[in-house]
Design a protein around this motif. Structure first.
Motif, PDB file in Angstrom:
ATOM      1  N   ASP A 168      -0.335   5.201  -8.787  1.00 25.89           N
ATOM      2  CA  ASP A 168      -0.325   4.662  -7.424  1.00 25.89           C
ATOM      3  C   ASP A 168      -1.657   4.958  -6.719  1.00 25.89           C
ATOM      4  OD1 ASP A 168       2.155   3.482  -7.591  1.00 25.89           O
ATOM      5  OD2 ASP A 168       3.218   5.207  -6.757  1.00 25.89           O
ATOM      6  N   SER A 169      -2.752   4.589  -7.391  1.00 24.30           N
ATOM      7  CA  SER A 169      -4.088   4.770  -6.812  1.00 24.30           C
ATOM      8  C   SER A 169      -4.264   3.780  -5.666  1.00 24.30           C
ATOM      9  CB  SER A 169      -5.160   4.512  -7.872  1.00 24.30           C
ATOM     10  OG  SER A 169      -4.978   5.373  -8.967  1.00 24.30           O
ATOM     11  N   MET A 170      -4.948   4.235  -4.629  1.00 24.23           N
ATOM     12  CA  MET A 170      -5.150   3.357  -3.473  1.00 24.23           C
ATOM     13  C   MET A 170      -6.621   3.256  -3.122  1.00 24.23           C
ATOM     14  SD  MET A 170      -4.092   5.511  -0.030  1.00 24.23           S
ATOM     15  CE  MET A 170      -3.178   6.944  -0.565  1.00 24.23           C
ATOM     16  N   MET A 175     -11.561   5.336  -3.027  1.00 25.93           N
ATOM     17  CA  MET A 175     -10.592   5.353  -4.129  1.00 25.93           C
ATOM     18  C   MET A 175      -9.901   6.713  -4.145  1.00 25.93           C
ATOM     19  SD  MET A 175      -9.220   4.123  -6.909  1.00 25.93           S
ATOM     20  CE  MET A 175      -8.894   4.360  -8.645  1.00 25.93           C
ATOM     21  N   ILE A 176      -8.612   6.693  -3.851  1.00 26.54           N
ATOM     22  CA  ILE A 176      -7.830   7.928  -3.800  1.00 26.54           C
ATOM     23  C   ILE A 176      -6.723   7.866  -4.851  1.00 26.54           C
ATOM     24  CG2 ILE A 176      -6.243   9.326  -2.399  1.00 26.54           C
ATOM     25  CD1 ILE A 176      -9.062   9.620  -1.416  1.00 26.54           C
ATOM     26  N   TYR A 177      -6.755   8.830  -5.742  1.00 26.85           N
ATOM     27  CA  TYR A 177      -5.694   8.966  -6.738  1.00 26.85           C
ATOM     28  C   TYR A 177      -4.484   9.637  -6.087  1.00 26.85           C
ATOM     29  CZ  TYR A 177      -8.649   7.429 -10.517  1.00 26.85           C
ATOM     30  OH  TYR A 177      -9.435   6.647 -11.337  1.00 26.85           O
ATOM     31  N   PRO A 178      -3.296   9.462  -6.655  1.00 26.05           N
ATOM     32  CA  PRO A 178      -2.091  10.068  -6.071  1.00 26.05           C
ATOM     33  C   PRO A 178      -2.004  11.571  -6.367  1.00 26.05           C
ATOM     34  CG  PRO A 178      -1.506   8.826  -8.028  1.00 26.05           C
ATOM     35  CD  PRO A 178      -2.977   8.591  -7.795  1.00 26.05           C
ATOM     36  N   SER A 198      -4.290   6.341   3.775  1.00 24.79           N
ATOM     37  CA  SER A 198      -3.456   5.153   3.616  1.00 24.79           C
ATOM     38  C   SER A 198      -4.356   3.962   3.327  1.00 24.79           C
ATOM     39  CB  SER A 198      -2.604   4.894   4.860  1.00 24.79           C
ATOM     40  OG  SER A 198      -3.414   4.679   5.990  1.00 24.79           O
ATOM     41  N   GLY A 199      -3.769   3.010   2.614  1.00 24.01           N
ATOM     42  CA  GLY A 199      -4.500   1.797   2.265  1.00 24.01           C
ATOM     43  C   GLY A 199      -3.775   1.040   1.178  1.00 24.01           C
ATOM     44  N   PRO A 200      -4.330  -0.088   0.779  1.00 23.05           N
ATOM     45  CA  PRO A 200      -3.672  -0.893  -0.247  1.00 23.05           C
ATOM     46  C   PRO A 200      -3.731  -0.214  -1.609  1.00 23.05           C
ATOM     47  CG  PRO A 200      -5.846  -1.768   0.199  1.00 23.05           C
ATOM     48  CD  PRO A 200      -5.604  -0.686   1.214  1.00 23.05           C
ATOM     49  N   LEU A 201      -2.687  -0.431  -2.389  1.00 25.34           N
ATOM     50  CA  LEU A 201      -2.709   0.024  -3.771  1.00 25.34           C
ATOM     51  C   LEU A 201      -3.804  -0.744  -4.517  1.00 25.34           C
ATOM     52  CD1 LEU A 201       1.135   0.088  -4.389  1.00 25.34           C
ATOM     53  CD2 LEU A 201      -0.394   2.082  -4.399  1.00 25.34           C
ATOM     54  N   LEU A 202      -4.522  -0.065  -5.372  1.00 25.46           N
ATOM     55  CA  LEU A 202      -5.580  -0.718  -6.144  1.00 25.46           C
ATOM     56  C   LEU A 202      -5.014  -1.892  -6.933  1.00 25.46           C
ATOM     57  CD1 LEU A 202      -8.448  -0.952  -7.266  1.00 25.46           C
ATOM     58  CD2 LEU A 202      -7.870   0.874  -8.891  1.00 25.46           C
ATOM     59  N   ARG A 203      -3.829  -1.702  -7.525  1.00 27.12           N
ATOM     60  CA  ARG A 203      -3.245  -2.790  -8.306  1.00 27.12           C
ATOM     61  C   ARG A 203      -2.943  -4.013  -7.441  1.00 27.12           C
ATOM     62  NH1 ARG A 203       0.549   1.144  -9.263  1.00 27.12           N
ATOM     63  NH2 ARG A 203       2.336   1.123  -7.879  1.00 27.12           N
ATOM     64  N   GLY A 234       0.815  -1.207   0.000  1.00 29.32           N
ATOM     65  CA  GLY A 234       0.000   0.000   0.000  1.00 29.32           C
ATOM     66  C   GLY A 234       0.845   1.250   0.000  1.00 29.32           C
ATOM     67  N   ARG A 235       0.182   2.352   0.315  1.00 27.58           N
ATOM     68  CA  ARG A 235       0.899   3.624   0.388  1.00 27.58           C
ATOM     69  C   ARG A 235       0.165   4.557   1.326  1.00 27.58           C
ATOM     70  NH1 ARG A 235      -0.874   8.222  -2.932  1.00 27.58           N
ATOM     71  NH2 ARG A 235       1.206   9.021  -2.647  1.00 27.58           N
ATOM     72  N   LYS A 236       0.902   5.589   1.731  1.00 28.55           N
ATOM     73  CA  LYS A 236       0.350   6.707   2.491  1.00 28.55           C
ATOM     74  C   LYS A 236       0.588   7.955   1.675  1.00 28.55           C
ATOM     75  CE  LYS A 236       1.124   5.334   7.277  1.00 28.55           C
ATOM     76  NZ  LYS A 236       1.835   5.631   8.504  1.00 28.55           N
ATOM     77  N   GLY A 237      -0.339   8.854   1.757  1.00 27.20           N
ATOM     78  CA  GLY A 237      -0.155  10.122   1.071  1.00 27.20           C
ATOM     79  C   GLY A 237      -0.907  11.219   1.787  1.00 27.20           C
ATOM     80  N   THR A 238      -0.249  12.366   1.956  1.00 22.81           N
ATOM     81  CA  THR A 238      -0.887  13.528   2.572  1.00 22.81           C
ATOM     82  C   THR A 238      -1.235  14.499   1.466  1.00 22.81           C
ATOM     83  OG1 THR A 238       0.362  13.190   4.602  1.00 22.81           O
ATOM     84  CG2 THR A 238      -0.622  15.366   4.278  1.00 22.81           C
ATOM     85  N   MET A 239      -2.514  14.844   1.386  1.00 21.13           N
ATOM     86  CA  MET A 239      -2.977  15.649   0.261  1.00 21.13           C
ATOM     87  C   MET A 239      -4.270  16.373   0.582  1.00 21.13           C
ATOM     88  SD  MET A 239      -4.280  12.385  -1.958  1.00 21.13           S
ATOM     89  CE  MET A 239      -3.022  11.310  -1.269  1.00 21.13           C
TER      90      MET A 239
END
Length: 159
Positions: free
Chosen positions: A108-110, A130-133, A69-74, A52-57
């Motif tokens: 890196d969509s999550m 669904m969060i886009y990067p 944060s969460g698993p990558l869609l892929r 997964g990934r974390k992103g602040t946005m």
């Protein structure tokens, strides 16, 4: 979708375990790793164990900068052995959005399961969003991707 991307999504050879907790996501369509009939079911622990990934946005749906944060869609699609050219994200209220497979394979969509470290309740757009990067690519911050940013996701249909 490129042949390489299709191969990557379908090549992971393992059996998907059955969920031990409450099912929060069901993936259907052409899958090589179903765990519930022809579908793949995931509980929160299974999803959070995936890459997964974390992103602040900033997003149009939140105030100020928020950490998702969460698993990558892929990774979710790979775990299910999904094969297709697009996916349909379906929310608890049956709102749905068509998303090209490239949004999973090339971005890196999550499927965010946490906001600011806390699991997301249905009231707060959970269990999955669904969060886009947006934090990595400002060109994604537009109506095209906003319309694909489904919250309260319950299922993914692979087409």
């Amino acid at each position: 979708m490129t042949a390489l991307a299709a191969t990557l999504l379908a090549s992971q050879a393992f059996a998907l375990d059955a969920p031990k907790g409450q099912v929060v996501l069901t993936v259907s369509g052409e899958l090589s790793h179903p765990n519930a009939g022809k579908s793949a079911e995931f509980d929160l622990a299974m999803l959070e164990a995936l890459p997964g990934r974390k992103g602040t946005m900033e997003t149009p749906w939140t105030t100020g900068k928020v950490e998702f944060s969460g698993p990558l869609l892929r990774a979710v699609l790979e775990a299910a052995g999904a094969k297709g050219t697009s996916i349909k994200l379906v929310a608890l209220n049956d709102y749905a959005a068509e998303v090209p497979m490239e949004d999973a394979t090339e971005l890196d969509s999550m499927l965010a399961s946490r906001m600011n470290g806390e699991t997301m309740s249905v009231r707060d757009k959970g269990p999955l969003f669904m969060i886009y990067p947006f934090d990595k690519d400002a060109t994604l911050y537009n109506e095209k991707y906003f319309s694909r940013s489904v919250w309260q996701i319950k299922s993914i249909e692979v087409k």
